[in-house]
Design an enzyme around this catalytic site. Structure first.
Site, mmCIF file in Angstrom:
data_model
loop_
_atom_site.group_PDB
_atom_site.id
_atom_site.type_symbol
_atom_site.label_atom_id
_atom_site.label_comp_id
_atom_site.label_asym_id
_atom_site.label_seq_id
_atom_site.Cartn_x
_atom_site.Cartn_y
_atom_site.Cartn_z
ATOM 1 N N ASP A 14 25.476 38.554 -19.152
ATOM 2 C CA ASP A 14 26.660 38.673 -20.023
ATOM 3 C C ASP A 14 27.723 39.651 -19.509
ATOM 4 O O ASP A 14 28.269 40.428 -20.306
ATOM 5 C CB ASP A 14 26.230 39.066 -21.443
ATOM 6 C CG ASP A 14 25.348 38.015 -22.104
ATOM 7 O OD1 ASP A 14 25.017 37.018 -21.455
ATOM 8 O OD2 ASP A 14 24.979 38.205 -23.279
ATOM 9 N N LYS A 99 24.299 30.613 -23.488
ATOM 10 C CA LYS A 99 23.419 30.681 -24.665
ATOM 11 C C LYS A 99 24.243 30.822 -25.925
ATOM 12 O O LYS A 99 25.320 31.422 -25.909
ATOM 13 C CB LYS A 99 22.426 31.839 -24.534
ATOM 14 C CG LYS A 99 23.077 33.180 -24.345
ATOM 15 C CD LYS A 99 22.065 34.227 -23.890
ATOM 16 C CE LYS A 99 22.761 35.474 -23.421
ATOM 17 N NZ LYS A 99 23.453 36.229 -24.460
ATOM 18 N N CYS A 147 21.046 42.072 -25.225
ATOM 19 C CA CYS A 147 20.696 40.931 -24.368
ATOM 20 C C CYS A 147 19.881 41.330 -23.155
ATOM 21 O O CYS A 147 19.000 40.580 -22.731
ATOM 22 C CB CYS A 147 21.955 40.158 -23.993
ATOM 23 S SG CYS A 147 22.628 39.281 -25.426
HETATM 24 C C1 VGL Z 1 25.177 40.736 -27.031
HETATM 25 C C2 VGL Z 1 25.594 41.460 -29.155
HETATM 26 C C3 VGL Z 1 25.974 40.199 -29.532
HETATM 27 C C4 VGL Z 1 24.738 41.085 -25.644
HETATM 28 C C5 VGL Z 1 25.542 39.456 -27.392
HETATM 29 O O1 VGL Z 1 25.120 40.363 -24.698
HETATM 30 O O2 VGL Z 1 24.027 42.100 -25.476
HETATM 31 N N1 VGL Z 1 25.190 41.727 -27.921
HETATM 32 N N2 VGL Z 1 25.957 39.202 -28.643
#
Ligand code: VGL
Ligand code: ZN
Length: 198
Positions: A14, A99, A147
């Site tokens: 991410d 995702k 994540c």
């Molecule tokens: C994430 C919060 C919400 C992450 C993704 O990538 O850690 N954190 N969505």
């Protein structure tokens, strides 16, 4: 340092504008500061013939993941928007696994959950890795306490050996100490710590 080989995969979690850019919708403090270390890990992995895979948080505009729809998060990583794009300085060379594409909740790169029933289902990551004979995964990216943590814990639960690159991750820290607690939870589960930079 991790010893890269063809049975090891680097998972870049991410590293998207909404997390890594200070102007992002769910900006992680210091998120942009990890990019050189992440790129170093990518270069090292590729030079040794290791696999590199990237996850992207990829939400529809309305999802119970977002506070406005009943969840806890500000709107972030809405599919096909600037915030969902990879941070421009990130070196992208490898498979991309998205995702949350159907509005599912959850943080792991391996598993998402149906927001209504809570039923888990697999992303394409597990079969992607197994098809290539991967036995060890090395996790970098954002965010340590969501994540990155859940991806590393899931990797161990699925039988992979796992490392976290502690100089190539950053935490959201909604509560102070969340990042440190996440690293401790990973350590207890058998995730080993390593550095991306020598
Ligand atoms: C994430 C919060 C919400 C992450 C993704 O990538 O850690 N954190 N969505
Ligand atoms: Zn999200």
């Amino acid at each position: 340092m991790v010893r890269w080989d063809e049975r090891t995969a680097l998972l870049v979690v991410d590293v998207q504008n909404d997390f890594a850019d200070p102007a992002g919708g769910l900006s992680v403090s210091g998120g942009d500061a990890i990019i050189p270390a992440v790129n170093e890990a990518i270069a090292g992995a590729r030079a040794a013939g290791a696999c590199v895979a990237y996850t992207q948080d990829w939400h529809p505009p309305d999802t119970p993941h977002f506070a406005k729809d009943g969840g806890i998060w500000p709107v972030h990583c809405v599919r096909d928007t600037w915030g969902a794009e990879f941070y421009p300085d990130l070196r992208v060379a490898g498979e991309v696994v998205r995702k949350g594409t159907g509005g599912e909740d959850g943080y792991s790169g391996f598993t998402v959950r149906d927001p209504a029933s809570g039923d888990p289902s697999d992303t394409l990551l597990d079969s992607f890795l197994r098809d290539r004979g991967i036995t060890t995964v090395v996790v970098a990216g954002l965010a340590t306490d969501y994540c990155v943590r859940d991806t590393a814990l899931d990797a161990v639960a699925r039988g992979f050996a796992a490392f976290v690159l502690i100089d190539a991750v950053r935490a959201v820290d909604l509560q102070p100490g969340d990042g440190a607690r996440a690293l401790e939870a990973m350590r207890r589960a058998g995730v080993r710590s390593a550095l991306a930079s020598p």
